[in-house]
Design a protein around this motif. Sequence first.
Motif, PDB file in Angstrom:
ATOM      1  N   ALA A  34       0.853  -1.359  -0.071  1.00 45.57           N
ATOM      2  CA  ALA A  34       0.128  -0.077  -0.138  1.00 45.57           C
ATOM      3  C   ALA A  34       0.718   1.285   0.070  1.00 45.57           C
ATOM      4  O   ALA A  34       1.833   1.384   0.672  1.00 45.57           O
ATOM      5  N   CYS A  35       0.546   2.370  -0.788  1.00 41.59           N
ATOM      6  CA  CYS A  35       1.009   3.568  -0.675  1.00 41.59           C
ATOM      7  C   CYS A  35       0.629   4.149   0.718  1.00 41.59           C
ATOM      8  O   CYS A  35      -0.383   3.973   1.352  1.00 41.59           O
ATOM      9  N   ASN A  36       1.668   5.013   1.259  1.00 45.91           N
ATOM     10  CA  ASN A  36       1.341   5.731   2.494  1.00 45.91           C
ATOM     11  C   ASN A  36       0.199   6.622   2.344  1.00 45.91           C
ATOM     12  O   ASN A  36      -0.269   7.018   3.190  1.00 45.91           O
ATOM     13  N   ALA A  37      -0.055   7.199   1.121  1.00 49.57           N
ATOM     14  CA  ALA A  37      -1.438   7.958   0.961  1.00 49.57           C
ATOM     15  C   ALA A  37      -2.640   7.341   1.260  1.00 49.57           C
ATOM     16  O   ALA A  37      -3.645   7.934   1.310  1.00 49.57           O
ATOM     17  N   MET A 165      13.266   9.966   3.228  1.00 47.80           N
ATOM     18  CA  MET A 165      12.004  10.578   3.415  1.00 47.80           C
ATOM     19  C   MET A 165      11.325  11.185   2.282  1.00 47.80           C
ATOM     20  O   MET A 165      10.119  11.629   2.454  1.00 47.80           O
ATOM     21  N   ARG A 166      11.965  11.355   1.128  1.00 47.86           N
ATOM     22  CA  ARG A 166      11.309  11.716  -0.095  1.00 47.86           C
ATOM     23  C   ARG A 166      10.368  10.653  -0.557  1.00 47.86           C
ATOM     24  O   ARG A 166       9.335  10.872  -1.353  1.00 47.86           O
ATOM     25  N   ARG A 167      10.631   9.492  -0.196  1.00 47.43           N
ATOM     26  CA  ARG A 167       9.880   8.406  -0.677  1.00 47.43           C
ATOM     27  C   ARG A 167       8.956   7.708   0.281  1.00 47.43           C
ATOM     28  O   ARG A 167       8.201   7.015  -0.223  1.00 47.43           O
ATOM     29  N   HIS A 168       9.156   7.997   1.541  1.00 48.76           N
ATOM     30  CA  HIS A 168       8.190   7.402   2.580  1.00 48.76           C
ATOM     31  C   HIS A 168       7.645   8.495   3.406  1.00 48.76           C
ATOM     32  O   HIS A 168       8.442   9.530   3.737  1.00 48.76           O
ATOM     33  N   GLU A 169       6.594   8.557   3.999  1.00 51.85           N
ATOM     34  CA  GLU A 169       6.032   9.755   4.768  1.00 51.85           C
ATOM     35  C   GLU A 169       6.663   9.767   6.116  1.00 51.85           C
ATOM     36  O   GLU A 169       6.813  10.846   6.580  1.00 51.85           O
ATOM     37  N   LYS A 170       7.044   8.642   6.454  1.00 47.87           N
ATOM     38  CA  LYS A 170       7.894   8.544   7.796  1.00 47.87           C
ATOM     39  C   LYS A 170       8.842   7.435   7.839  1.00 47.87           C
ATOM     40  O   LYS A 170       8.788   6.258   6.952  1.00 47.87           O
TER      41      LYS A 170
END
Length: 236
Positions: A34-37, A165-170
Amino acid sequence: MAVLPVCQDCCQIVTVNKNGKIETHSPEPYGERACNASGLLTGRVRDIVVSSALRAHAVRRSRPTTSWGPVRVHKSGLLPRMPDAAPDAMPAPKWLPHLKGGTLASVTLPAAGWLGVWLPGYAKPTQAYRVEALTQRNVTSAWSARMECWTVNNQHFLSVANALMRRHEKILVGREYNPREKCTSSCKAARGPLCTCSCHAKHHGGGRWMAGWCVAEEFGTVVDGSRWHWMITGKA
């Protein structure tokens, strides 16, 4: 002309439900994680206008992953682990902090040696490729059987952390430190993030090396008798 909702995080075409939230979707076309969004409000979505079939292929629709259910975020801000993207995905290093069996993309600074990098949900060859993509082409990365993760020269700590951090929300940022090592004037005069004293490098250059970071939580662990400080952080 068709108007398509596109996730700002992963650039995949998504579905927005009647509550204005983004349906669970994968950050890769037909991926299995799943995407973090997923599950967030439509502030993470932008509309694009597709004027031709050729342009429509520029953004591919993710395969729905509704069997995972809604994405829930723990009060600490740590996302639960999603099902592995690959059937041969490697298990997380045992010494990394877990929350209900989950792990975040992580970068770690041991007191000695190279920094460690861990990306959950991938087989070993895919991890190797993605770790190399986080650094410059002339930067060497190597697998460490002792740390159970990929390692990179610690001089690239900031570039790797910011790229994650550019690729993952946290992400999870960890450093080994000595609680008996006091923060001296020479430590405070330092500017970079490399440090083993009890200040966790927060006093280096007034902490300006952390500019743009948003720390959600901090905690400590003990690994084989060594003290570690951890931060769950993302881009502000």
